[in-house]
Structure formats: structure tokens, C-alpha cells
Write a protein that holds these residues in place. Sequence first.
Motif, PDB file in Angstrom:
ATOM      1  N   ASP A  41      27.857  36.525  17.295  1.00 17.31           N
ATOM      2  CA  ASP A  41      28.637  36.290  18.507  1.00 17.31           C
ATOM      3  C   ASP A  41      28.389  34.880  19.051  1.00 17.31           C
ATOM      4  O   ASP A  41      29.296  34.225  19.573  1.00 17.31           O
ATOM      5  N   VAL A 162      23.676  44.772  15.668  1.00 18.99           N
ATOM      6  CA  VAL A 162      22.462  45.333  16.276  1.00 18.99           C
ATOM      7  C   VAL A 162      22.378  46.841  16.035  1.00 18.99           C
ATOM      8  O   VAL A 162      21.335  47.364  15.633  1.00 18.99           O
ATOM      9  N   ASP A 182      31.043  53.328  20.230  1.00 17.27           N
ATOM     10  CA  ASP A 182      31.877  52.199  19.787  1.00 17.27           C
ATOM     11  C   ASP A 182      33.331  52.660  19.759  1.00 17.27           C
ATOM     12  O   ASP A 182      33.647  53.743  20.247  1.00 17.27           O
ATOM     13  N   SER A 183      34.203  51.848  19.159  1.00 18.99           N
ATOM     14  CA  SER A 183      35.637  52.167  19.194  1.00 18.99           C
ATOM     15  C   SER A 183      35.986  53.224  18.141  1.00 18.99           C
ATOM     16  O   SER A 183      35.201  53.509  17.226  1.00 18.99           O
ATOM     17  N   TYR A 201      34.286  54.816  22.971  1.00 18.25           N
ATOM     18  CA  TYR A 201      34.310  54.267  24.336  1.00 18.25           C
ATOM     19  C   TYR A 201      35.721  54.130  24.890  1.00 18.25           C
ATOM     20  O   TYR A 201      35.904  53.960  26.100  1.00 18.25           O
ATOM     21  N   VAL A 269      17.024  41.738  27.323  1.00 20.05           N
ATOM     22  CA  VAL A 269      16.307  41.367  26.102  1.00 20.05           C
ATOM     23  C   VAL A 269      16.556  39.882  25.858  1.00 20.05           C
ATOM     24  O   VAL A 269      17.701  39.447  25.768  1.00 20.05           O
ATOM     25  N   LEU A 271      16.091  36.974  23.218  1.00 22.26           N
ATOM     26  CA  LEU A 271      15.823  36.843  21.780  1.00 22.26           C
ATOM     27  C   LEU A 271      14.616  35.945  21.512  1.00 22.26           C
ATOM     28  O   LEU A 271      14.526  34.833  22.026  1.00 22.26           O
ATOM     29  N   TYR A 314      35.668  44.998  12.296  1.00 19.86           N
ATOM     30  CA  TYR A 314      34.630  44.920  11.260  1.00 19.86           C
ATOM     31  C   TYR A 314      33.554  45.937  11.598  1.00 19.86           C
ATOM     32  O   TYR A 314      33.407  46.341  12.755  1.00 19.86           O
TER      33      TYR A 314
HETATM   34  N1  LIG Z   1      19.811  38.518  24.589  1.00 16.11           N
HETATM   35  C1  LIG Z   1      19.800  37.460  23.797  1.00 16.11           C
HETATM   36  O1  LIG Z   1      18.864  36.641  23.800  1.00 16.11           O
HETATM   37  C2  LIG Z   1      20.951  37.275  22.858  1.00 16.11           C
HETATM   38  C3  LIG Z   1      20.914  36.305  21.851  1.00 16.11           C
HETATM   39  C4  LIG Z   1      21.988  36.227  20.967  1.00 16.11           C
HETATM   40  C5  LIG Z   1      23.066  37.090  21.106  1.00 16.11           C
HETATM   41  N2  LIG Z   1      23.071  37.997  22.101  1.00 16.11           N
HETATM   42  C6  LIG Z   1      24.146  38.992  22.302  1.00 16.11           C
HETATM   43  O2  LIG Z   1      23.752  40.161  21.603  1.00 16.11           O
HETATM   44  C7  LIG Z   1      24.895  40.913  21.215  1.00 16.11           C
HETATM   45  C8  LIG Z   1      24.814  41.135  19.725  1.00 16.11           C
HETATM   46  O3  LIG Z   1      25.302  42.372  19.377  1.00 16.11           O
HETATM   47  P1  LIG Z   1      25.845  42.637  17.924  1.00 16.11           P
HETATM   48  O4  LIG Z   1      25.334  41.595  16.998  1.00 16.11           O
HETATM   49  O5  LIG Z   1      25.623  44.041  17.577  1.00 16.11           O
HETATM   50  O6  LIG Z   1      27.393  42.361  18.179  1.00 16.11           O
HETATM   51  P2  LIG Z   1      28.623  42.819  17.289  1.00 16.11           P
HETATM   52  O7  LIG Z   1      28.268  42.838  15.859  1.00 16.11           O
HETATM   53  O8  LIG Z   1      29.753  41.979  17.762  1.00 16.11           O
HETATM   54  O9  LIG Z   1      28.849  44.350  17.722  1.00 16.11           O
HETATM   55  C9  LIG Z   1      29.260  44.713  18.985  1.00 16.11           C
HETATM   56  C10 LIG Z   1      30.044  46.003  18.889  1.00 16.11           C
HETATM   57  O10 LIG Z   1      30.403  46.381  20.211  1.00 16.11           O
HETATM   58  C11 LIG Z   1      31.712  46.942  20.181  1.00 16.11           C
HETATM   59  N3  LIG Z   1      32.268  46.857  21.530  1.00 16.11           N
HETATM   60  C12 LIG Z   1      33.094  45.931  22.075  1.00 16.11           C
HETATM   61  N4  LIG Z   1      33.351  46.232  23.342  1.00 16.11           N
HETATM   62  C13 LIG Z   1      32.680  47.385  23.622  1.00 16.11           C
HETATM   63  C14 LIG Z   1      32.556  48.206  24.774  1.00 16.11           C
HETATM   64  N5  LIG Z   1      33.161  47.894  25.926  1.00 16.11           N
HETATM   65  N6  LIG Z   1      31.786  49.309  24.702  1.00 16.11           N
HETATM   66  C15 LIG Z   1      31.149  49.634  23.561  1.00 16.11           C
HETATM   67  N7  LIG Z   1      31.239  48.902  22.424  1.00 16.11           N
HETATM   68  C16 LIG Z   1      31.978  47.777  22.461  1.00 16.11           C
HETATM   69  C17 LIG Z   1      32.442  46.114  19.136  1.00 16.11           C
HETATM   70  O11 LIG Z   1      33.504  46.846  18.562  1.00 16.11           O
HETATM   71  P3  LIG Z   1      35.037  46.694  18.992  1.00 16.11           P
HETATM   72  O12 LIG Z   1      35.314  45.231  19.108  1.00 16.11           O
HETATM   73  O13 LIG Z   1      35.793  47.391  17.898  1.00 16.11           O
HETATM   74  O14 LIG Z   1      35.199  47.379  20.298  1.00 16.11           O
HETATM   75  C18 LIG Z   1      31.334  45.896  18.091  1.00 16.11           C
HETATM   76  O15 LIG Z   1      31.367  46.914  17.126  1.00 16.11           O
HETATM   77  C19 LIG Z   1      26.100  40.086  21.588  1.00 16.11           C
HETATM   78  O16 LIG Z   1      26.628  40.572  22.803  1.00 16.11           O
HETATM   79  C20 LIG Z   1      25.512  38.676  21.780  1.00 16.11           C
HETATM   80  O17 LIG Z   1      26.245  37.900  22.692  1.00 16.11           O
HETATM   81  C21 LIG Z   1      22.025  38.116  22.960  1.00 16.11           C
END
Ligand SMILES: NC(=O)c1ccc[n+]([C@@H]2O[C@H](COP(=O)([O-])OP(=O)(O)OC[C@H]3O[C@@H](n4cnc5c(N)ncnc54)[C@H](OP(=O)(O)O)[C@@H]3O)[C@@H](O)[C@H]2O)c1
Length: 322
Positions: A41, A162, A182-183, A201, A269, A271, A314
Motif C-alpha cells: 500500500d 497482513v 473482507d469483501s 464487510y 501498530v 512498523l 487480488y
Molecule cells: N502501521 C504502520 O507502520 C504501517 C506501515 C506500512 C503500511 N501500513 C498499512 O498497513 C496496511 C497493510 O495491510 P495489507 O498489507 O494487508 O493490505 P492489503 O493487502 O491491501 O489488504 C487489505 C484488505 O482490506 C480489504 N478492505 C478494503 N476496505 C475494507 C473495509 N472497509 N473493511 C474490511 N476490509 C477492507 C481489501 O479488500 P477489498 O479492496 O476487496 O475490499 C484488502 O483485501 C495498509 O493499510 C497500510 O497502509 C501501516
Amino acid sequence: MKAWVYHDYGGPEQLQLGDVPTPVPKDDEVLIRVRSCALNDWDNELLRGDFINRLLNGLFRPKRMPILGSDIAGVVETAGAHVTRWKVGDEVYGDLSSNGFGGFAEYVCAPEEALERKPAKMSFKEAAAIPQAGMLAYQGLFDVGQLRPEHSLLINGAGGGVGSLGIHLARNAGIERATGVDSTEKLAFMKSLGFDEVIDYTQKDFATAGQQYDLILDCKTSRMPRAHASALKPGGTYCTIGGSVPKMLVQLVSSQPIRALTGKRLRLVALNPNKDLEAFNDLFESGKLTVSIDGDFGFDDIPDLFKKFRSGAYKGKLVAGY
Ligand SMILES: NC(=O)c1ccc[n+]([C@@H]2O[C@H](COP(=O)([O-])OP(=O)(O)OC[C@H]3O[C@@H](n4cnc5c(N)ncnc54)[C@H](OP(=O)(O)O)[C@@H]3O)[C@@H](O)[C@H]2O)c1
């Protein structure tokens, strides 16, 4: 070397394949021949140029990080004079988000401590899929979430990076009940990963459905803190990893009063890149980790990787192999 560079913020069409100088490692760095790079992301937001990432990378144009891609796997090509951990030919992987990104290229430099040994049986694509999402899952579940075997766990946004890695960590920790949200298109995928219960969701709001959990790990924070607290059992913990920045800020200021009133913890959290990669090696080598990668993308397909990411269509991780 060949690299995908971008000179303006926007969509995947901003990525251009160009010839750029091969980077030269500093004394404490290695030069890596990149064999695979995953999309996160963060790459997408840097390309899009949202406000926070413009502060990081140049207000009007991307200046400091012209090549995206932080989660890499590859082979050490040369090593700086002070490098002791790695030698030429070693297979390594890691998250370079604290070190200037640069993975969507043939070569990238990385400090030796940013890298972990890639197990021989782990493919380069599997290795590249792990670092950022894996660390967020690990640190969210254990360092912040203090997950224990008797806990009930819910992961919101569980069909992505994640969630698809985190479920294996949680199962290995011995938990009995895991719920994934999820979706619609990702429900069967989440079941196949090992979630006992899955919630769509688009049909149901887990926070108001009446069910409570010991630990909620949220990849896509989209509700106000009170709703999250109501979905927690007494003494439970909610950890946000990412999502709506305003809602995460509201959480930051309301977590203390909510804790005082209810005893429930609302946490963020942050990172810590690459800290727990060894745990993933152990899990992989003991046959307890499956890495879910969607599609078959190569170096020439990197703009398509971004397109697919933006479509949301995806499952697990999006990774390019080259
Ligand atoms: N805290 C930190 O230090 C840090 C550092 C780097 C990144 N991040 C963040 O950490 C997250 C990484 O997660 P990831 O790698 O698992 O992301 P990902 O691979 O993009 O997965 C996120 C999932 O959430 C789903 N989604 C979208 N909207 C939603 C909703 N309203 N309710 C429930 N599910 C929903 C998406 O599916 P659909 O699109 O089909 O709905 C997707 O399957 C990101 O948000 C990123 O910005 C945080």
C-alpha cells in the motif's frame, strides 16, 4: 540498469521503464540483483502522492525516491568493505522502506542489517511477499496485541497481505478461533487460509453485529474508536495497522479515556521493519507457512501490478518476479 521510474504523482501510467545508473553500495551495504519485489500500500500511496507521502517524497514532484518497491528478494552481487554478514551469491530478502525503496529495478543497495537469509526452499517471490505485511502482522499480533492461545481473534481486511500471513502466525500460536473480514470475492479465500468464520464487510458490520473478540487486528480502520471498543471482550485489545488517518488520529486521543472507562485497549501498530523475519524463516522451514501470491507478474508487468492493486481484485500478495 533497467528500472521503473516516475517523475509525477498519479496512476500506474506515470511509471516509465528507463535506464538509470546502477547504484554503488556504501561500505556497510550490499548491492543486490533483485529477483522479486512485492507491492505494498505504501508504494501505491507514494505513486498516488497523497498528502503525507508528498511531505516524505517531495511536495510537487517525487524527488527522493524515484524508484518504488520496498519488499525485495534477490542475490548479493557485491558487498561493501565493512559488510560481515553477507557474501557474494547469498540469497537475501527484506523491507527497504527505511532505506529509500528502489526494488522495482534490476539492482538495489541495502544496508546489511536490513536483510535476512532467504531459506533455500523459499522462492524469491515468496520471500518478497513477506517483509512488510509479515512484520505488521507479527508485531500487531504479538508485540502490541499480546495474542494468547485462548484468545478469539478477528482480522479486518484479512484477504490481503497482513491477513493471509497473520492467520498462519495465529494458528501456530495455538489460537482456536479466528474470524476474517473482507469483501464478498475473498470469503472463500479466507476460509481456505484457515479462518473459522468469515464476514463480508459489504453485508455486515463486525463492530455492531454483537460478537466480541479478545483481539482485533485492523488493516483498514474505517470506524470510530467507540465502535471498535464495543466489539472487544472485557480486557480486549484493538490494534490498528492502517486505514483512515483521521479515524486513527481520533483513536490516538481517545484511547486513554476509553481504557480508563472500559479497561479495553486501543493501540496503533508502528512498523519496525525486518525485526521478526527470522520467525517467518522458522515457520516456513517447519512447513507451517503458506505464502499466498496472486497472479504471475514479471518485471515488464509492474504497472499492471499497480493497476491490479488499485482494483482491489487480488487475494494475498501482489508480487513481480524477474
Ligand atoms: N502501521 C504502520 O507502520 C504501517 C506501515 C506500512 C503500511 N501500513 C498499512 O498497513 C496496511 C497493510 O495491510 P495489507 O498489507 O494487508 O493490505 P492489503 O493487502 O491491501 O489488504 C487489505 C484488505 O482490506 C480489504 N478492505 C478494503 N476496505 C475494507 C473495509 N472497509 N473493511 C474490511 N476490509 C477492507 C481489501 O479488500 P477489498 O479492496 O476487496 O475490499 C484488502 O483485501 C495498509 O493499510 C497500510 O497502509 C501501516
